[in-house]
Write a protein that holds these residues in place. Structure first.
Motif, PDB file in Angstrom:
ATOM      1  N   UNK A 106      -3.475 -13.479  -3.110  1.00  0.00           N
ATOM      2  CA  UNK A 106      -1.855 -14.214  -2.519  1.00  0.00           C
ATOM      3  C   UNK A 106      -1.201 -12.977  -2.521  1.00  0.00           C
ATOM      4  N   UNK A 107      -1.092 -12.346  -1.941  1.00  0.00           N
ATOM      5  CA  UNK A 107      -0.284 -10.462  -1.721  1.00  0.00           C
ATOM      6  C   UNK A 107       1.087 -10.798  -1.142  1.00  0.00           C
ATOM      7  N   UNK A 131       3.565  -2.237  -5.445  1.00  0.00           N
ATOM      8  CA  UNK A 131       4.602  -2.926  -4.161  1.00  0.00           C
ATOM      9  C   UNK A 131       4.236  -1.403  -3.322  1.00  0.00           C
ATOM     10  N   UNK A 132       4.102  -0.599  -3.161  1.00  0.00           N
ATOM     11  CA  UNK A 132       3.400   0.539  -2.372  1.00  0.00           C
ATOM     12  C   UNK A 132       1.860   0.004  -2.587  1.00  0.00           C
ATOM     13  N   UNK A 136       0.894  -0.724   1.887  1.00  0.00           N
ATOM     14  CA  UNK A 136      -0.412   0.078   2.489  1.00  0.00           C
ATOM     15  C   UNK A 136      -1.158  -0.953   3.327  1.00  0.00           C
ATOM     16  N   UNK A 137      -1.273  -2.249   2.531  1.00  0.00           N
ATOM     17  CA  UNK A 137      -2.086  -3.184   2.943  1.00  0.00           C
ATOM     18  C   UNK A 137      -1.729  -3.697   3.830  1.00  0.00           C
ATOM     19  N   UNK A 142       4.400   4.180   5.910  1.00  0.00           N
ATOM     20  CA  UNK A 142       6.248   4.926   5.757  1.00  0.00           C
ATOM     21  C   UNK A 142       6.993   3.336   4.257  1.00  0.00           C
ATOM     22  N   UNK A 143       7.015   2.317   4.252  1.00  0.00           N
ATOM     23  CA  UNK A 143       7.535   1.504   4.037  1.00  0.00           C
ATOM     24  C   UNK A 143       6.343   1.973   2.204  1.00  0.00           C
ATOM     25  N   UNK A 144       5.368   1.654   2.032  1.00  0.00           N
ATOM     26  CA  UNK A 144       4.710   2.463   1.351  1.00  0.00           C
ATOM     27  C   UNK A 144       5.257   3.784   0.410  1.00  0.00           C
ATOM     28  N   UNK A 145       5.085   4.594   1.161  1.00  0.00           N
ATOM     29  CA  UNK A 145       6.015   5.754   0.869  1.00  0.00           C
ATOM     30  C   UNK A 145       7.017   5.802   0.387  1.00  0.00           C
TER      31      UNK A 145
END
Length: 167
Positions: A106-107, A131-132, A136-137, A142-145
């Motif tokens: 349940x991501x 969260x990062x 990515x998944x 960009x948001x992960x970085x």
């Protein structure tokens, strides 16, 4: 008693013998048994703490951690949610609830739990890392970085204090 957990356990058992209604001692004993890999005893003392005080966030959280470690995701979710219903600012319950949701696939729910943890503690490294990973998944590199590189906020007291004047 970190170097001698058995002495700590014995002291807590004595404290409960003197005051059997001591919720905190029951929780501490549950945590001590959990830390020494005795999950059945840990569950027993968290259950006793909750029988004494159904509003004990520490007891709900301890019960949830035990369920999570035992692979009982449904019980873990229910207990973490009870802890958070009592104290919505319980950082570790948000974080571990996110971990349970990840285990369940349940991501989106996991991301919401990690975000809630980070709103309470911006520097919670495991929540930020997970969260990062989720970003990515979700395909949002960009948001992960940005999540990984997020700076710590300046505490309000520092931000509002005047700079020292030379003299």
């Amino acid at each position: 008693y970190q170097d001698a957990p058995e002495k700590g356990i014995a002291a807590l058992e004595r404290a409960i013998a003197v005051d059997p209604c001591n919720v905190e001692a029951h929780c501490l004993l549950g945590e001590a048994y959990s830390a020494t890999d005795r999950p059945d005893s840990a569950r027993h003392f968290f259950a006793r703490a909750l029988a004494l005080d159904t509003t004990s966030v520490r007891a709900h959280h301890g019960r949830a951690k035990g369920a999570y470690q035992a692979g009982d995701s449904a019980a873990a979710v229910a207990s973490f949610q009870r802890a958070l219903a009592i104290n919505p600012d319980h950082r570790e319950s948000h974080y571990l609830l996110g971990m349970v949701y990840m285990r369940l696939g349940k991501l989106r729910s996991a991301a919401r739990s990690f975000q809630a943890c980070l709103e309470i503690d911006h520097d919670h490294v495991p929540a930020r890392y997970n969260q990062g990973r989720l970003f990515m998944r979700f395909g949002d590199a960009a948001r992960a970085r940005a999540e990984v590189a997020a700076p710590s906020p300046v505490p309000k007291a520092q931000a509002q204090s005047p700079s020292p004047k030379g003299g």
